[in-house]
Design a protein around this motif. Structure first.
Motif, PDB file in Angstrom:
ATOM      1  N   TYR E 212       5.926  63.187  12.581  1.00  0.00           N
ATOM      2  CA  TYR E 212       6.500  61.659  12.890  1.00  0.00           C
ATOM      3  C   TYR E 212       5.772  61.464  14.403  1.00  0.00           C
ATOM      4  N   GLY E 213       4.632  62.056  14.511  1.00  0.00           N
ATOM      5  CA  GLY E 213       3.742  61.473  15.607  1.00  0.00           C
ATOM      6  C   GLY E 213       4.593  61.848  17.088  1.00  0.00           C
ATOM      7  N   GLY E 214       5.314  62.827  17.100  1.00  0.00           N
ATOM      8  CA  GLY E 214       5.886  63.278  18.382  1.00  0.00           C
ATOM      9  C   GLY E 214       5.556  64.830  18.644  1.00  0.00           C
TER      10      GLY E 214
ATOM     11  N   ASN F 128       2.830  56.645  23.564  1.00  0.00           N
ATOM     12  CA  ASN F 128       2.599  58.106  22.902  1.00  0.00           C
ATOM     13  C   ASN F 128       2.057  59.237  23.827  1.00  0.00           C
ATOM     14  N   VAL F 150       9.673  61.982  19.477  1.00  0.00           N
ATOM     15  CA  VAL F 150       9.290  61.435  18.025  1.00  0.00           C
ATOM     16  C   VAL F 150       8.957  59.908  18.178  1.00  0.00           C
ATOM     17  N   PHE F 151       7.912  59.753  17.295  1.00  0.00           N
ATOM     18  CA  PHE F 151       7.548  58.200  17.372  1.00  0.00           C
ATOM     19  C   PHE F 151       8.406  57.262  16.362  1.00  0.00           C
ATOM     20  N   ALA F 154       7.021  55.816  13.423  1.00  0.00           N
ATOM     21  CA  ALA F 154       6.479  56.158  12.189  1.00  0.00           C
ATOM     22  C   ALA F 154       7.811  56.315  11.153  1.00  0.00           C
ATOM     23  N   LEU F 155       9.017  56.595  11.578  1.00  0.00           N
ATOM     24  CA  LEU F 155      10.323  56.627  10.743  1.00  0.00           C
ATOM     25  C   LEU F 155      10.316  55.229  10.102  1.00  0.00           C
ATOM     26  N   GLU F 158       7.541  54.479   7.665  1.00  0.00           N
ATOM     27  CA  GLU F 158       7.606  55.442   6.124  1.00  0.00           C
ATOM     28  C   GLU F 158       8.729  54.667   5.381  1.00  0.00           C
ATOM     29  N   ARG F 250      16.707  59.542   8.300  1.00  0.00           N
ATOM     30  CA  ARG F 250      15.728  60.706   8.639  1.00  0.00           C
ATOM     31  C   ARG F 250      15.947  61.189   9.859  1.00  0.00           C
TER      32      ARG F 250
END
Lengths: 276, 276, 276, 276, 276, 276
Positions: E212-214, F128, F150-151, F154-155, F158, F250
């Motif tokens: 998740y890009g982290g 980021n 965490v980005f 992205a969650l 998804e 998530r």
């Protein structure tokens, strides 16, 4: 404006509410941007750590609502320079250099879009030196037409003195608690309201140096045992609303003076230009 | 002391006069270090650019002389934050960050030798924000027992108001000119003494924001055409000496309070320690 | 000049003596600004911590007096980079970055008023790297027409070698002590004059690296037990005055070369411009 | 050592050749780390921009090979402070602050592994001030037992003066060209070898200030039209090898002195400790 | 070109090989500058600390050789951001700010000479955030026409997956070891090749956050006991050469896309300009 | 807890809601602090500039509500690194160094109170690199037990891919618009919803470099004419709520993994400690 169905009145004009094309359309109307700066710092048992942010933001929104679409409000800076409160749980402190950098970035970005006049509305005394430094640096480095600051708490305290006993005025006191009760009630803790418990240490030194424009650097646990210097027990939401209304009215008057004199100064400078 | 033939009384104790072993011998007696901070900035036609340095330094020396060998004076910082005066010839301006770094280095060095209490005596209003920032940062970063500041010009102005007409008080005015005449006569320019020539621009804005703890960032040429805001024509060396004597006396009283309360605070802290 | 009654001759032209309009009037005549940089650092038992500031400042004033109103002297920087002396009481040390920032601010301000040529006159060896760095950075970043430095102590030592025994030359030695006796007698401590007490450690290393343009980083307590490397016992005020006169004369000659060659370089560059 | 099949002799011990466990095994033997610092800067038509990096690195490798596994060589820093050469194509210049930060990071990392003595071997005069600053800052901030610098070009020039005519010595001259021919022949450009073309501007000023420990900040195009100040035409690879051998031998002698005296200083300090 | 006898083909065009006039002559042909950035960090027992520098540099040289004189290679940065490896002997780590400053200085210098397009080829994952930051800052601050980055190790791993078992891929694994064996054989340590010894700690966390890009900030000794996460035992020089050839071919294709699209973007922008 | 009448459930635990004594009481229960970081940047005509702040904050609140009082949420950072959007009105951009300093100050303050695990939840891709840099620097400099990122987008993406057409996914697209419609409806501008207007420039370059872990630095006006890359027209509040619920679920699962593995790692480390 692109989005004609979205009425922005009668509430304040918040930059965060706008899309980019909406901002573009409103740019010619925006005569002043208010920049609320708060703190995330202990206020004794009486109120939440977000008190100064709530207060600065509420003051800006209320004053901007009085002014209509000509005054916009930027997102509040939700922390400040609070190193002296760090021994009380929950406090977050920025370094002075961080707060200065933040203000440079915010004003630098907005002035790049053509916004020309900025007023920092500061909710926390510990920020004053960093904000003054930032405001002067930004003026010197960027030549932005107008940048100024006002200590919002001074506006609050002025009104509170009319409505509350003298001992209520102070850090975490009735003046701040009343405003929080009016604006974000769940962030006031009336069942925990308590009298301040000052240490009594270096009281005369601090007062004397303040009288002569100086300061005694102290941690707040050297000042008060429970983190507060004002008595919150007399605070009510009704008084809070009165304080806020009065302070916002005063701020709106100040804004009127700022804009009137800034217009005059620019007209005069323009006259000088064209007269050359 | 190593050099018994060198009498240091009755003048002030200047750190710059001492050799290293002399400093070592005096360390146990030194209860406070005064740090004069000045400016090198235009004061209109009336007085030299070194005015604020002269004033802060003279005030420290006179107050230290009253206190004897317990109060030492560090070398004056001969410039300050004066960006707003840069359009007037001769002004030197430090960035705020430079002044803050300087104070960190000076206090850091002296506290490494065991000096424990510091009072910045500031001769120039434009330095206040940077000095407050420095003083608080030094306290937070080093935990030095006492660091504080006082705006020396406020002490000067308090005395001057008793001796000079109201219009004499101000930047480059009779209050500052009189002190320069008393201390460094060749840096006063009586044949050029002139009335201030204010621009009248944004006067109400500046006053309002100051009232409410804020500031309007302005270059000084936006404030006054000739660089002064006070009228120097009533200044005399005699009045200057009276101002200086009065202000130094007041500073000596403040120092007495500082030391008394600091001793009490340490005794109490010590008592708490031993009582655990 | 605005203030015709204030004679500035025959003494040196000090920027700190001038009002802003006086500075403005003199600007066309000022061909070079001397920037004395000193130190506030231990010199053994022999002389005060302000020795290098006194020496650099006296050298600048004497050389400027020889040159008349074409060479101005800025206020001396009263501290330097002296971390290696911090274990001896009284020493104040700036970080290199602080000294560099200071010089940037000073030269930046003065060149904004139209001053175009600057010579840093450095009284303390520990400053040389920071000053070279500053001088080169300022040239690169601002394009100021001329900025250079000279190690004033090298000028002092050159003269002292003619007048004092070899063992007198060195830190806190007879060369420096004699100049202090001549200029600020109460900052020399003849009753404490003592022979140096070198540690004898890493002597060959330090000498070899110096020979090959390098350096061995050492604290001064690793070099000498009493803080001095020169013997002050042969110093007299008369010798000090001779040293100062000789060094100032040499500095005046150097200034003459600087100005002559700078004029020639500008004339040539101008010729190139016009010839294009 | 983990990898017994990999013979590191008789070449120099390069840190870049080692795996982590090999480094770990060798740590007790490493008495000194050499840090070559070069430049990526114009050297006239005669030699490549990497000349100073080649020279510093070759000198370190040759001296380390003489010393065996007790002296290790770190990867060369392939750029330096060369702002004054930026008007000549190809030059890369680091800010002084970047070079200082680099050296802090490199020495900080290696000393964290237990390496204790560092010698910066500098190939480029423009780096000297930044390296001196770095070396002193690192000593002060970290207390690393030994950090020093040597100007490798001074070692080269000393040898070259014995083997080449006087006019060959200088920037981009025969001394440097000969070494490049010996070490990296394709980076010498013999078909382009040319006499230097000095501008003749401010020659006396620069010489005088250098004599007295100072500097005249100048761009190199103000010094020479073709970027060189030495004459490369007499350079040969054979002379280059002789120069390099001589200089490396001298550096090995210096290293021997450094290590012998450092051991003695530590023994003495240890003796003092145990004697207390 | 000044030096017609010096053939630069068929090898890659290295900036370090060129004299200043040679650079000047080649400037119009240079369409892209590759900037290899490596690391000096532990790779377990298998390969030398210089692995990432070797790999990034070899990749750039091979790709540039395919492209001819239109693509130049700058000197490799021989260290990177490796704080997480510092507990393994031999690692050198730059602060992120140092690496960013380095890239600013390098690109700033080269673009001042007229080079206009830059591709950072990064050999070490720990550098990615700093390089992205640098690349974006440089674009914003300088407006250089093209600056981009590619993670060279991703190119290596893509090829290695075709030629080696899955467990070989990883830090210090067969993919990296094979390339080192091909390029600098003495920096591979086949007799010490060992399986990785992962700790098994926080494996799912790290994988999830990466998905998740982290990122999970961890020291490498929290990840693996012997410093490697890939198995080097299957590496051979032949495989290494195949990996390198494949990766360089892919990089050359990427470069072709970059240049083609950059030309198109400039043509379009130019068309817009001329169409106004 | 001091304030027993103030129920904090079932909503998320917000640090800004708490007084200092309440924070003190909750400290032992708080296992993780979520730090939402947003942006104040253009998202085309479709949604307000505060979109990324809204999204990151809503995600944190929803996930924290699922976790109960063991996961706290800090005040959202309402701006990010958005220099590439500055040509679109309304965007505010922090320098990377400002965002890094902010995160250092926030985590530094909270960890001083005893909070030990931190997860940055980032709503904006442009942040980021700065967040990775900050997270690694904080780990290295402070040794805080757990810091990760965490980005958040992205969650979101998804979930959105399950509910919206492919062309809806992107900057200012239906995925983001739907979430804004669900959380702060007045900040979505459905009457202005429009298809993205990509420039088509350097599309392959950007995609290729992204594939290989790199980046092409571009202003967003080089990417899209109207500021968006996703199509918002299919967004509805209902879909937004589904996206948010799915993403928060998530995130809650990820948090569970983080805490479980962190507990295990500490237990193991503790076992190792006690086993020594």
């Amino acid at each position: 404006m692109t989005d004609t169905t979205h009425s922005l009145t009668p509430g304040p004009l918040l930059l965060a509410d706008l899309s980019s094309p909406e901002t573009q359309d409103l740019l010619p109307q925006i005569e002043l941007v208010l920049l609320p700066v708060g703190a995330h710092e202990q206020h004794g048992p009486n109120i939440a750590v977000s008190t100064d942010t709530i207060t600065a933001d509420a003051l800006c929104r209320a004053a901007a609502a009085l002014a209509g679409a000509t005054v916009a409000v930027a997102p509040a800076v939700p922390w400040g320079v609070s190193w002296h409160h760090l021994r009380f749980a929950g406090t977050i402190s920025l370094r002075q250099s961080t707060l200065i950098a933040l203000l440079e970035d915010i004003v630098g970005s907005l002035s790049a879009h053509g916004m020309r006049r900025f007023l920092v509305v500061n909710g926390h005394g510990g920020n004053n030196a960093a904000i003054t430094t930032a405001v002067e640096q930004i003026k010197h480095d960027t030549g932005v037409p107008l940048i100024a600051s006002v200590f919002g708490y001074a506006l609050i305290a002025e009104q509170a003195k009319k409505l509350l006993p003298a001992e209520a005025i102070g850090h975490g006191g009735g003046d701040e608690a009343a405003v929080v009760m009016a604006v974000e009630p769940h962030r006031a803790k009336p069942s925990a309201f308590a009298a301040p418990r000052p240490t009594g240490v270096q009281v005369e030194t601090a007062a004397l140096l303040r009288t002569y424009g100086g300061t005694l650097a102290r941690r707040y646990d050297e000042v008060t045992h429970n983190g507060a210097t004002g008595d919150a027990t007399s605070a009510t939401p009704e008084i809070g609303q009165q304080i806020l209304d009065g302070a916002a009215g005063r701020l709106a008057e100040i804004i009127e003076v700022i804009l009137r004199e800034a217009d005059a100064a620019e007209a005069q400078a323009g006259g000088n230009e064209s007269g050359r």
